[in-house]
Design a protein around this motif. Structure first.
Motif, PDB file in Angstrom:
ATOM      1  N   ALA A 149      14.790  35.557  -0.487  1.00 24.48           N
ATOM      2  CA  ALA A 149      15.401  36.771   0.066  1.00 24.48           C
ATOM      3  C   ALA A 149      15.682  37.780  -1.047  1.00 24.48           C
ATOM      4  N   TRP A 150      16.035  37.311  -2.229  1.00 23.35           N
ATOM      5  CA  TRP A 150      16.370  38.202  -3.337  1.00 23.35           C
ATOM      6  C   TRP A 150      15.139  38.946  -3.857  1.00 23.35           C
ATOM      7  N   VAL A 151      14.022  38.236  -4.051  1.00 20.10           N
ATOM      8  CA  VAL A 151      12.817  38.903  -4.568  1.00 20.10           C
ATOM      9  C   VAL A 151      12.110  39.710  -3.488  1.00 20.10           C
ATOM     10  N   GLY A 152      12.362  39.392  -2.222  1.00 22.59           N
ATOM     11  CA  GLY A 152      11.736  40.129  -1.131  1.00 22.59           C
ATOM     12  C   GLY A 152      10.420  39.517  -0.709  1.00 22.59           C
ATOM     13  N   PRO A 153       9.991  39.833   0.507  1.00 24.13           N
ATOM     14  CA  PRO A 153       8.784  39.202   1.052  1.00 24.13           C
ATOM     15  C   PRO A 153       7.497  39.644   0.362  1.00 24.13           C
ATOM     16  N   GLY A 154       7.516  40.781  -0.343  1.00 20.19           N
ATOM     17  CA  GLY A 154       6.285  41.271  -0.956  1.00 20.19           C
ATOM     18  C   GLY A 154       6.019  40.764  -2.351  1.00 20.19           C
ATOM     19  N   PHE A 155       6.918  39.926  -2.899  1.00 19.89           N
ATOM     20  CA  PHE A 155       6.731  39.484  -4.283  1.00 19.89           C
ATOM     21  C   PHE A 155       5.744  38.333  -4.367  1.00 19.89           C
ATOM     22  N   ALA A 156       4.700  38.522  -5.171  1.00 17.19           N
ATOM     23  CA  ALA A 156       3.690  37.488  -5.400  1.00 17.19           C
ATOM     24  C   ALA A 156       3.443  37.412  -6.903  1.00 17.19           C
ATOM     25  N   PRO A 157       3.898  36.359  -7.574  1.00 18.66           N
ATOM     26  CA  PRO A 157       3.835  36.277  -9.036  1.00 18.66           C
ATOM     27  C   PRO A 157       2.437  36.453  -9.617  1.00 18.66           C
ATOM     28  N   GLU A 158       1.406  36.025  -8.880  1.00 25.43           N
ATOM     29  CA  GLU A 158       0.053  36.080  -9.421  1.00 25.43           C
ATOM     30  C   GLU A 158      -0.664  37.394  -9.120  1.00 25.43           C
ATOM     31  N   SER A 159      -0.029  38.282  -8.394  1.00 29.97           N
ATOM     32  CA  SER A 159      -0.729  39.496  -7.948  1.00 29.97           C
ATOM     33  C   SER A 159      -0.707  40.583  -9.017  1.00 29.97           C
ATOM     34  N   PHE A 160      -1.777  41.365  -9.053  1.00 26.74           N
ATOM     35  CA  PHE A 160      -1.852  42.557  -9.895  1.00 26.74           C
ATOM     36  C   PHE A 160      -2.944  43.455  -9.329  1.00 26.74           C
ATOM     37  N   GLY A 161      -2.625  44.735  -9.187  1.00 30.99           N
ATOM     38  CA  GLY A 161      -3.595  45.687  -8.662  1.00 30.99           C
ATOM     39  C   GLY A 161      -3.747  46.873  -9.587  1.00 30.99           C
ATOM     40  N   VAL A 162      -4.890  47.007 -10.229  1.00 29.46           N
ATOM     41  CA  VAL A 162      -5.082  48.094 -11.183  1.00 29.46           C
ATOM     42  C   VAL A 162      -5.076  49.448 -10.478  1.00 29.46           C
ATOM     43  N   ASP A 163      -5.573  49.501  -9.251  1.00 29.06           N
ATOM     44  CA  ASP A 163      -5.576  50.772  -8.520  1.00 29.06           C
ATOM     45  C   ASP A 163      -4.156  51.235  -8.216  1.00 29.06           C
ATOM     46  N   THR A 164      -3.304  50.291  -7.851  1.00 23.43           N
ATOM     47  CA  THR A 164      -1.901  50.633  -7.588  1.00 23.43           C
ATOM     48  C   THR A 164      -1.234  51.170  -8.842  1.00 23.43           C
ATOM     49  N   VAL A 165      -1.501  50.540  -9.965  1.00 20.73           N
ATOM     50  CA  VAL A 165      -0.926  51.000 -11.229  1.00 20.73           C
ATOM     51  C   VAL A 165      -1.413  52.400 -11.569  1.00 20.73           C
ATOM     52  N   ASN A 166      -2.691  52.652 -11.379  1.00 23.74           N
ATOM     53  CA  ASN A 166      -3.231  53.970 -11.719  1.00 23.74           C
ATOM     54  C   ASN A 166      -2.710  55.065 -10.801  1.00 23.74           C
ATOM     55  N   ARG A 167      -2.406  54.724  -9.562  1.00 21.20           N
ATOM     56  CA  ARG A 167      -1.744  55.713  -8.703  1.00 21.20           C
ATOM     57  C   ARG A 167      -0.371  56.066  -9.263  1.00 21.20           C
ATOM     58  N   GLY A 168       0.322  55.058  -9.732  1.00 16.64           N
ATOM     59  CA  GLY A 168       1.619  55.315 -10.355  1.00 16.64           C
ATOM     60  C   GLY A 168       1.491  56.134 -11.627  1.00 16.64           C
ATOM     61  N   LEU A 169       0.448  55.898 -12.403  1.00 18.05           N
ATOM     62  CA  LEU A 169       0.233  56.660 -13.632  1.00 18.05           C
ATOM     63  C   LEU A 169      -0.085  58.117 -13.343  1.00 18.05           C
ATOM     64  N   ARG A 170      -0.804  58.363 -12.253  1.00 16.35           N
ATOM     65  CA  ARG A 170      -1.076  59.762 -11.894  1.00 16.35           C
ATOM     66  C   ARG A 170       0.222  60.487 -11.537  1.00 16.35           C
ATOM     67  N   LEU A 171       1.118  59.788 -10.858  1.00 15.13           N
ATOM     68  CA  LEU A 171       2.425  60.377 -10.581  1.00 15.13           C
ATOM     69  C   LEU A 171       3.195  60.601 -11.870  1.00 15.13           C
ATOM     70  N   GLU A 172       3.106  59.644 -12.780  1.00 18.11           N
ATOM     71  CA  GLU A 172       3.795  59.775 -14.062  1.00 18.11           C
ATOM     72  C   GLU A 172       3.287  60.988 -14.822  1.00 18.11           C
ATOM     73  N   ALA A 173       1.981  61.258 -14.744  1.00 16.22           N
ATOM     74  CA  ALA A 173       1.420  62.431 -15.406  1.00 16.22           C
ATOM     75  C   ALA A 173       1.968  63.710 -14.786  1.00 16.22           C
ATOM     76  N   VAL A 174       2.157  63.717 -13.478  1.00 22.67           N
ATOM     77  CA  VAL A 174       2.746  64.888 -12.817  1.00 22.67           C
ATOM     78  C   VAL A 174       4.166  65.117 -13.316  1.00 22.67           C
ATOM     79  N   ILE A 175       4.939  64.042 -13.423  1.00 24.50           N
ATOM     80  CA  ILE A 175       6.316  64.157 -13.906  1.00 24.50           C
ATOM     81  C   ILE A 175       6.334  64.672 -15.338  1.00 24.50           C
TER      82      ILE A 175
END
Length: 465
Positions: A194-220
């Protein structure tokens, strides 16, 4: 021999190595692409990322990139250590130095050091420390330098495994957490899940998700708010991963630009209030026995003030004319007018600003957004951002809902604030903007941006305070 003819005894002076501290390096003349690898120390299996950044970024600009690359929420202090002993240096946040948290003997600020001053050759390392309580240490290695003619875009190339949850106790605590999550029979398994939430998966990693975040970071980074403004402080409380629509508006809002006719904006934004203050005059307006404005004054306001004759009621009673009542209430809420012995009179501030658009403008910039509760103020800031960015009404409602949810606001039944509630939460600010003409009325129905240019400039200026 010396000039006097005496022989001078000479001795060999041993070479003393000159230690060049990392921050004393001059840095590269031309911007290059730095291929970096970052790995979280003392965690197994390893959590790592490979990414590319321009070599000329300063460490305080690398910090949000690292946060996004790794998946942290930027809710704790951080610092850096570069170089090898005895030439290693620590680089601290400006906040840590100003508050006296940093070592007084080694107060080097991260915003004064470029990445290429601490990493000059492939193989060199830089340590990044995050959350001094949990003690997350990262090792960053410069793997390759691309010195072509184009400045690189910040990009994540690869990685493995999800970032640990914030505040889980560092590497040791995270290891214990993973064991509990992997053991359904463990007494703490349910609570940990319950603390980590239903979406937490220790083995998961998505490069596309990270790059979307980086594009937002560039805007900031490229379109920031005024750094010491109240709105900037609000944005720092919103994880940009949780509110991508909010942060994407910064690119369109251009909060630090002052394009537009400032005098026109001052005249337009203050017109209704100045007219009303002058109508009150030095002697005030005698109110009806019920405490309302006289019908004659209401009729005059409907005739003279833009937008007031659009209200459907034909009665000249204040209680039937919402725009009239709102203007009176806003004048009181802003400290410009007050009720006294059966009259509506001007305050000292109201008298001073009645014929001074510039001074009244400055007062509005300081007082907006209008609110009685913190959630109304934060919703008001989000309204102003949508106005500055020129959004449609449909977008406006979505942005406010997203921003309030990211700030942690919930309804009484524990659900997040939805699109249906945002109008009421932002109503004090929305109604004022509509009343003055800064925002076109009927915002819920509109699907095209129609707000005036001066209204957008007004919103930018409020968000810069």
């Amino acid at each position: 021999m010396t000039a006097s003819g005496k022989r001078r005894h000479l001795s060999v002076v041993p070479d003393v190595p000159v230690i060049v501290r990392p921050s004393e390096r001059r840095g590269r003349r031309r911007v290059a692409g730095y291929h970096l690898r970052i790995e979280l120390d003392d965690v197994s299996p390893p959590i790592w990322r490979q990414f590319v950044v321009p070599s000329n970024l300063r460490l305080h600009e690398i910090h949000p990139i690292v946060q996004t690359i790794m998946g942290w929420q930027d809710s704790h202090l951080h610092s850096w250590v570069g170089g090898e002993p005895p030439a290693s240096e620590r680089y601290d946040m400006r906040e840590s130095i100003d508050e006296g948290f940093a070592d007084e003997d080694d107060e080097l600020c991260e915003d004064a050091v470029r990445l290429d001053q601490v990493l000059a050759e492939p193989g060199e390392q830089l340590s990044y420390l995050y959350d001094f309580g949990d003690g997350w240490e990262h090792t960053i290695v410069l793997e390759r330098i691309d010195a072509d003619d184009s400045e690189p875009t910040v990009t994540c190339l690869a990685g493995a495994r999800a970032c640990p949850p914030e505040d889980c106790g560092g590497p040791g605590g995270y290891d214990d957490l993973l064991k509990v999550l992997a053991t359904p029979s463990h007494p703490g398994h349910h609570d940990a899940g319950a603390w980590v939430g239903p979406g937490f998966a220790p083995e998961s990693f998505g490069v596309d998700t990270v790059n979307r975040g980086l594009r937002l970071e560039a805007v900031i980074r490229d379109h920031p708010p005024v750094s010491d403004s109240k709105f900037a402080a609000l944005l720092r409380r919103i994880p940009h991963q949780a509110a991508p629509h909010v942060f994407s508006l910064l690119e369109h809002a251009h909060l630090t630009d002052r394009l537009g006719d400032i005098r026109e904006a001052q005249e337009a934004a203050t017109f209704h209030l100045r007219w009303f203050l002058n109508r009150i005059g030095p002697d005030g307006i005698t109110l009806t026995q019920a405490g309302y404005l006289p019908p004659a004054v209401v009729a005059e306001m409907r005739q003279e003030l833009p937008g007031f004759d659009d209200w459907p009621a034909t009665s000249n009673r204040e209680s039937d004319q919402r725009p009239v009542h709102l203007l009176r209430e806003y004048a009181k809420a802003l400290g410009l007018a007050r009720k006294y012995k059966g009259k509506l009179i001007r305050t000292k501030l109201g008298s001073a600003t009645a014929s001074d658009a510039g001074r009244l403008w400055a007062h509005l910039l300081d007082r907006l957004p209008l609110a009685d509760e913190p959630i109304e103020r934060e919703a008001g800031y989000l309204v102003l951002l949508t106005l500055a960015a020129g959004t449609t009404s449909v977008e406006r409602r979505d942005v406010i809902a997203e921003g309030l949810a990211a700030l942690g606001w919930q309804t009484s039944d524990g659900t997040i604030v939805g699109r249906e509630e945002v109008f009421w939460l932002a109503r004090p600010t929305i109604s004022f903007l509509e009343l003055t003409g800064a925002m076109v009325k009927g915002w819920v129905q509109r699907d095209q941006p129609m707000d005036p240019v001066w209204g957008r400039l007004f919103a930018k200026m409020v968000l810069s305070m």
